[in-house]
Write an enzyme that holds these catalytic residues in place. Structure first.
Site, PDB file in Angstrom:
ATOM      1  N   GLY A 139      38.085 102.814 -52.350  1.00  0.00           N
ATOM      2  CA  GLY A 139      37.077 103.496 -53.134  1.00  0.00           C
ATOM      3  C   GLY A 139      35.678 103.142 -52.667  1.00  0.00           C
ATOM      4  O   GLY A 139      35.477 102.143 -51.955  1.00  0.00           O
ATOM      5  N   CYS A 140      34.701 103.935 -53.070  1.00  0.00           N
ATOM      6  CA  CYS A 140      33.320 103.733 -52.603  1.00  0.00           C
ATOM      7  C   CYS A 140      32.705 102.451 -53.158  1.00  0.00           C
ATOM      8  O   CYS A 140      32.212 101.600 -52.403  1.00  0.00           O
ATOM      9  CB  CYS A 140      32.467 104.951 -52.930  1.00  0.00           C
ATOM     10  SG  CYS A 140      32.570 105.509 -54.638  1.00  0.00           S
ATOM     11  N   PHE A 141      32.743 102.270 -54.488  1.00  0.00           N
ATOM     12  CA  PHE A 141      32.235 101.027 -55.060  1.00  0.00           C
ATOM     13  C   PHE A 141      33.051  99.838 -54.566  1.00  0.00           C
ATOM     14  O   PHE A 141      32.512  98.764 -54.298  1.00  0.00           O
ATOM     15  CB  PHE A 141      32.271 101.084 -56.592  1.00  0.00           C
ATOM     16  CG  PHE A 141      31.000 101.549 -57.232  1.00  0.00           C
ATOM     17  CD1 PHE A 141      29.780 100.942 -56.945  1.00  0.00           C
ATOM     18  CD2 PHE A 141      31.011 102.595 -58.143  1.00  0.00           C
ATOM     19  CE1 PHE A 141      28.605 101.372 -57.545  1.00  0.00           C
ATOM     20  CE2 PHE A 141      29.837 103.030 -58.746  1.00  0.00           C
ATOM     21  CZ  PHE A 141      28.625 102.413 -58.452  1.00  0.00           C
ATOM     22  N   ALA A 144      31.789  98.742 -51.095  1.00  0.00           N
ATOM     23  CA  ALA A 144      30.485  98.067 -51.119  1.00  0.00           C
ATOM     24  C   ALA A 144      30.590  96.668 -51.722  1.00  0.00           C
ATOM     25  O   ALA A 144      29.988  95.713 -51.212  1.00  0.00           O
ATOM     26  CB  ALA A 144      29.484  98.912 -51.898  1.00  0.00           C
TER      27      ALA A 144
END
Length: 328
Positions: A139-141, A144
């Site tokens: 996932g994106c979060f 990061a």
């Protein structure tokens, strides 16, 4: 004049090409030297040119969306969360086809029939991804935050973590919602899914495999007044000196082409339109803050999917991903 090898070696198809991550893949794969797009799949927009949905693709790709998938070497699943499993259940896919799922269906439970999905964060699973036939894109979060915490996790230095993160409107997908409408989003900011975001379990699953202690991740995500990008700040307690933490991060990512540890303050525009993650660390007393920034549609989704494809196929990791950030 520099000669470019135009030979395409592998065929690819995109399921859910009408969404943001699907259209980003079209942009990337249209110029990839080793891939030829065979079909773009969409049930809701079958018969429509992809460039009619995304006019910026008019000079890039004129393919017509279809609801009839074909046999390909590489298949990208860009479907809403929980729909990839159903699609694979209802459609025949060859065992030797590389399947990369950009949803969250196989990130925590990676098995589907005879497929064992590898978690596709290249910075920790590169060996497992090489030659893989099933990849669960992070996932994106999750991308990061993990990249901001992994070096500390490897040293067993994580316990209580407090993270805030802000994301652009594209993170919510293409379908219009009250919180993505311009009149609501413009000049506005709000928290959502406080302490309950779906990426927390995914993050902890990876971090605990490195960390010797139990980890508590307290994550508060925010909706930002911009289209794309993610900026996170993770706060931890540590007695380690700042210079030693910086060196730890630089050593951990020394061989990673898409992660940059900066001694200067970072900003979102450094990564928008790139597959890069930039990290900056600050410290006061016994409290350290690790900032990380990525483009949610690239390193947080489609760019990382291409990176995983390159690794799985044995190509150079950065092929098709040498992108310039949008600075102005």
């Amino acid at each position: 004049m520099i000669e470019i090898n135009q030979k395409k070696t592998k065929t690819a198809g995109i399921i859910g090409a009408n969404g943001y991550t699907g259209s980003e893949l079209v942009r990337l794969l249209a110029f990839h030297p080793h891939v030829s797009l065979s079909f773009l799949y969409s049930r809701s927009n079958s018969g429509t040119k992809i460039s009619d949905l995304y006019p910026d693709l008019a000079t890039v790709c004129e393919m017509v969306l279809t609801d009839q998938p074909q046999e390909v070497d590489i298949l990208f699943l860009c479907l809403p969360h929980k729909e990839s499993y159903n699609w694979l259940s209802q459609n025949q896919v060859k065992d030797d086809t590389l399947v990369i799922d950009l949803g969250n269906d196989f990130r925590l439970e990676g098995n589907f029939k005879n497929r064992n999905f590898i978690y596709g964060l290249p910075e920790i699973n590169k060996k497992q991804l090489s030659g893989a036939k099933s990849i669960a894109n992070p996932g994106c979060f999750a991308t990061a935050i993990q990249l901001a915490l992994l070096p500390l996790a490897e040293k067993g230095s994580l316990n209580e973590v407090y993270t805030t993160g802000i994301t652009g409107s594209t993170g919510a997908g293409q379908s219009l919602q009250a919180t993505t409408h311009f009149t609501w989003r413009n000049d506005n900011i709000s928290a959502y899914k406080t302490l309950t975001h779906q990426h927390v379990d995914e993050i902890l699953q990876q971090l605990v495999s490195f960390n010797s202690n139990e980890i508590n991740l307290n994550f508060v995500p925010w909706r930002g007044d911009f289209a794309r990008g993610i900026f996170t700040s993770s706060t931890v307690k540590t007695v380690v000196e700042l210079s030693d933490i910086e060196q730890l991060f630089k050593d951990f990512y020394a061989e990673e082409p898409f992660v940059k540890v900066s001694e200067k303050a970072i900003d979102l525009k450094q990564v928008v339109n790139t597959n890069r993650c930039v990290i900056h660390i600050e410290k006061s007393g016994n409290v350290a803050v690790i900032h990380s920034a990525i483009d949610n549609l690239l390193k947080g989704a489609s760019g990382q999917a291409v990176q995983n494809m390159n690794i799985a196929m044995g190509w150079e990791e950065n092929v098709g991903l040498n992108l310039k950030p949008v600075a102005f």
